[in-house]
Design a protein around this motif. Structure first.
Motif, short mmCIF file in Angstrom:
data_model
loop_
_atom_site.label_atom_id
_atom_site.label_comp_id
_atom_site.label_asym_id
_atom_site.label_seq_id
_atom_site.Cartn_x
_atom_site.Cartn_y
_atom_site.Cartn_z
N ALA A 22 49.39 -15.76 -44.29
CA ALA A 22 50.46 -15.00 -43.63
C ALA A 22 51.76 -15.23 -44.39
O ALA A 22 52.18 -16.38 -44.59
N VAL A 23 52.37 -14.15 -44.84
CA VAL A 23 53.63 -14.24 -45.58
C VAL A 23 54.76 -13.82 -44.66
O VAL A 23 54.88 -12.64 -44.30
N LEU A 24 55.57 -14.80 -44.25
CA LEU A 24 56.70 -14.54 -43.35
C LEU A 24 57.90 -14.10 -44.19
O LEU A 24 58.38 -14.85 -45.04
N GLY A 25 58.36 -12.89 -43.93
CA GLY A 25 59.36 -12.28 -44.79
C GLY A 25 58.69 -11.44 -45.85
O GLY A 25 59.14 -11.37 -47.00
N GLY A 26 57.58 -10.80 -45.46
CA GLY A 26 56.74 -10.10 -46.43
C GLY A 26 57.36 -8.89 -47.09
O GLY A 26 56.88 -8.44 -48.13
N ASN A 27 58.43 -8.34 -46.53
CA ASN A 27 59.05 -7.16 -47.13
C ASN A 27 60.15 -7.47 -48.12
O ASN A 27 60.65 -6.58 -48.80
N GLY A 28 60.55 -8.73 -48.21
CA GLY A 28 61.53 -9.13 -49.23
C GLY A 28 60.88 -9.23 -50.59
O GLY A 28 59.64 -9.23 -50.72
N VAL A 29 61.68 -9.34 -51.63
CA VAL A 29 61.11 -9.33 -52.98
C VAL A 29 60.19 -10.52 -53.21
O VAL A 29 59.11 -10.38 -53.82
N ILE A 30 60.53 -11.71 -52.71
CA ILE A 30 59.66 -12.87 -52.90
C ILE A 30 58.39 -12.70 -52.08
O ILE A 30 57.29 -13.02 -52.55
N GLY A 31 58.52 -12.21 -50.86
CA GLY A 31 57.34 -11.95 -50.06
C GLY A 31 56.41 -10.95 -50.71
O GLY A 31 55.18 -11.14 -50.75
N ARG A 32 56.97 -9.87 -51.24
CA ARG A 32 56.14 -8.84 -51.87
C ARG A 32 55.40 -9.39 -53.09
O ARG A 32 54.22 -9.09 -53.29
N GLU A 33 56.08 -10.19 -53.88
CA GLU A 33 55.43 -10.75 -55.07
C GLU A 33 54.36 -11.76 -54.68
O GLU A 33 53.30 -11.84 -55.33
N THR A 34 54.60 -12.51 -53.62
CA THR A 34 53.60 -13.48 -53.16
C THR A 34 52.37 -12.76 -52.63
O THR A 34 51.22 -13.14 -52.92
N ILE A 35 52.58 -11.72 -51.85
CA ILE A 35 51.47 -10.92 -51.34
C ILE A 35 50.65 -10.34 -52.48
O ILE A 35 49.41 -10.39 -52.48
N SER A 36 51.32 -9.79 -53.47
CA SER A 36 50.62 -9.20 -54.62
C SER A 36 49.75 -10.24 -55.32
O SER A 36 48.60 -9.95 -55.67
N ALA A 37 50.29 -11.44 -55.50
CA ALA A 37 49.53 -12.50 -56.18
C ALA A 37 48.33 -12.95 -55.35
O ALA A 37 47.24 -13.20 -55.89
N LEU A 38 48.50 -13.04 -54.05
CA LEU A 38 47.39 -13.47 -53.18
C LEU A 38 46.30 -12.40 -53.12
O LEU A 38 45.11 -12.70 -53.16
N LEU A 39 46.70 -11.13 -53.00
CA LEU A 39 45.72 -10.05 -52.97
C LEU A 39 44.94 -10.00 -54.28
O LEU A 39 43.72 -9.75 -54.27
N ALA A 40 45.61 -10.23 -55.40
CA ALA A 40 44.93 -10.21 -56.70
C ALA A 40 43.89 -11.32 -56.80
O ALA A 40 42.92 -11.19 -57.56
#
Length: 308
Positions: free
Chosen positions: A5-23
């Protein structure tokens, strides 16, 4: 596959973290005040200031990442950060969820030496005092209640779509509009900057690699640090002159602009060397930071697209 779960997922750091986890093939929930902008993530609309909302958002996650960014205001930080942190801690403890906390360097305060994970916590600003208090809370809860927490810390960041980055705002966005870029206070000082996609990749490592658990890590940041003038040279290709926003200009601006008032206490980060050492992370996990020339080119391309 684990749930994250990425809290703050729409911010730039959240988006990059989500992208890395999905990959990496993980299941990811993007938690924010509005629907997720990250394709492939489960959207969870939640208010991090509401305890019940956070408790529900973290349920089922093996790892939670606190990447939220707040309005750059000491008043807002003092009001909201302790609440968000406590809500996150309570939810992680209740659900047995590991916490990865994205931090900055404000708690270090002024330092003459390169910043490492061993640099003492000696804040010299109001924002730094607040950030230090959050770290104190995490340490106390980890010690007394068994919170499983890992801290990932970066220098000033920049990158594609990093709207809250000073370098993006005053340099890359200005160049994209055909305006001379601006550096704050003193462009002759070395100043480390961390590339946002590297932050996302590194936070994903901290949440998935057992070697990372329970420690503070400096996230991969290119070295050596360049001077402000050298960054602006890369941003312009030497074709545009650059400007420096002096302390006098900032003080005048502070009379009218809230962002300028909030930035004045952080001037020490620009008037002396600001050098960030991430060698411990790099050697442990075998991950190298993106070179400045490459990172600036990618961020600049995105800035150009957004201004068309």
């Amino acid at each position: 596959m684990t749930n994250h779960a990425v809290l703050g997922g729409n911010g730039v750091i959240g988006r990059e973290t989500i992208s890395a986890l999905l990959a990496r093939g993980h299941s990811v929930s993007s938690v924010g005040r509005s629907a997720s902008v990250s394709a492939g993530a489960t959207s969870v609309v939640a208010d991090l200031l509401d305890a019940a909302s956070v408790m529900k958002a973290v349920k089922g996650a093996e790892v939670a990442y606190l990447t939220v960014g707040l309005l750059y205001s000491t008043k807002v930080w003092r009001r909201d950060w302790p609440v968000i942190m406590q809500n996150t801690i309570d939810a992680c403890l209740a659900h047995g969820t590991r916490l990865v906390y994205f931090d900055n360097v404000y708690a270090y305060g002024r330092t003459d030496a390169p910043m490492t994970e061993s640099t003492p916590i000696r804040p010299s600003s109001r924002k730094g005092v607040l950030r230090a208090s959050l770290l104190g809370t995490l340490d106390a809860v980890a010690r007394e209640r068994g919170l499983d927490v890992t801290v990932g810390r970066s220098a000033d960041f920049y990158g594609p779509g990093a709207a809250t980055s000073a370098f993006n705002t005053f340099a890359l966005d200005y160049v994209a509009k055909g305006k001379p870029p601006v550096w704050l206070f003193d462009s002759n000082q070395p100043h480390s900057m961390t590339y946002t996609p590297d932050i996302g990749e590194a936070l994903a490592v901290l949440g998935t690699d057992e070697r990372a658990r329970g420690r503070t890590w400096h996230l991969p940041t290119a070295a050596p640090a360049l001077t402000g003038a050298e960054y602006l040279e890369l941003a312009t290709g030497g074709e545009l002159a650059h400007k420096t926003m002096t302390a006098t200009t900032m003080r005048v601006g502070a009379l009218f602009v809230a962002e300028a008032r909030e930035s004045l206490e952080m001037a020490y980060q620009y008037t002396a060397p600001y050098v960030f050492d991430s060698s411990a992370f790099e050697s442990t996990f075998g991950i190298a930071p993106t070179p400045y020339r490459e990172g600036i080119a990618a961020a600049q391309e995105q800035a150009s697209v957004l201004t068309r």
